[in-house]
Design a protein around this motif. Structure first.
Motif, PDB file in Angstrom:
ATOM      1  N   GLY A 106      22.931  15.081   9.653  1.00 36.41           N
ATOM      2  CA  GLY A 106      22.832  16.074   8.591  1.00 36.41           C
ATOM      3  C   GLY A 106      22.756  15.479   7.193  1.00 36.41           C
ATOM      4  N   ARG A 107      22.634  16.368   6.235  1.00 37.29           N
ATOM      5  CA  ARG A 107      22.524  15.951   4.834  1.00 37.29           C
ATOM      6  C   ARG A 107      23.793  15.273   4.340  1.00 37.29           C
ATOM      7  N   ALA A 108      24.938  15.767   4.800  1.00 31.92           N
ATOM      8  CA  ALA A 108      26.201  15.166   4.367  1.00 31.92           C
ATOM      9  C   ALA A 108      26.261  13.704   4.801  1.00 31.92           C
ATOM     10  N   HIS A 133      26.560  10.493   2.422  1.00 31.13           N
ATOM     11  CA  HIS A 133      27.675   9.569   2.660  1.00 31.13           C
ATOM     12  C   HIS A 133      27.164   8.142   2.845  1.00 31.13           C
ATOM     13  N   ARG A 134      26.097   8.012   3.602  1.00 32.70           N
ATOM     14  CA  ARG A 134      25.589   6.674   3.939  1.00 32.70           C
ATOM     15  C   ARG A 134      24.732   6.058   2.838  1.00 32.70           C
ATOM     16  N   TYR A 135      23.779   6.819   2.332  1.00 32.10           N
ATOM     17  CA  TYR A 135      22.806   6.241   1.395  1.00 32.10           C
ATOM     18  C   TYR A 135      23.077   6.604  -0.069  1.00 32.10           C
ATOM     19  N   GLY A 136      23.836   7.648  -0.285  1.00 30.04           N
ATOM     20  CA  GLY A 136      24.102   8.082  -1.643  1.00 30.04           C
ATOM     21  C   GLY A 136      25.411   7.555  -2.194  1.00 30.04           C
ATOM     22  N   ALA A 137      26.145   6.790  -1.364  1.00 39.89           N
ATOM     23  CA  ALA A 137      27.436   6.237  -1.779  1.00 39.89           C
ATOM     24  C   ALA A 137      28.320   7.333  -2.368  1.00 39.89           C
TER      25      ALA A 137
END
Length: 54
Positions: free
Chosen positions: A32-34, A38-42
């Motif tokens: 999902g977007r979350a 979490h992974r790529y948007g730090a």
């Protein structure tokens, strides 16, 4: 006023609580977007480093 709101509703532990809640949101939907945030948007680092006092 904003100062009244902060007095009535302090941010005590907000960063930790929000980070835990966000991780709980990521867990059931791994694609999902979350999870993406979490992974790529730090996202956790952004919350931790936010310029707001606890």
């Amino acid at each position: 006023m904003r100062s009244d709101t902060v007095t009535l509703h302090p941010r005590e532990g907000f960063k930790d609580v929000f980070t835990q809640a966000f991780r709980a949101e990521v867990a059931p939907v791994p694609e999902g977007r979350a999870r993406f945030l979490h992974r790529y948007g730090a996202f956790a680092a952004a919350i931790r480093l936010a310029p707001f006092a606890e």
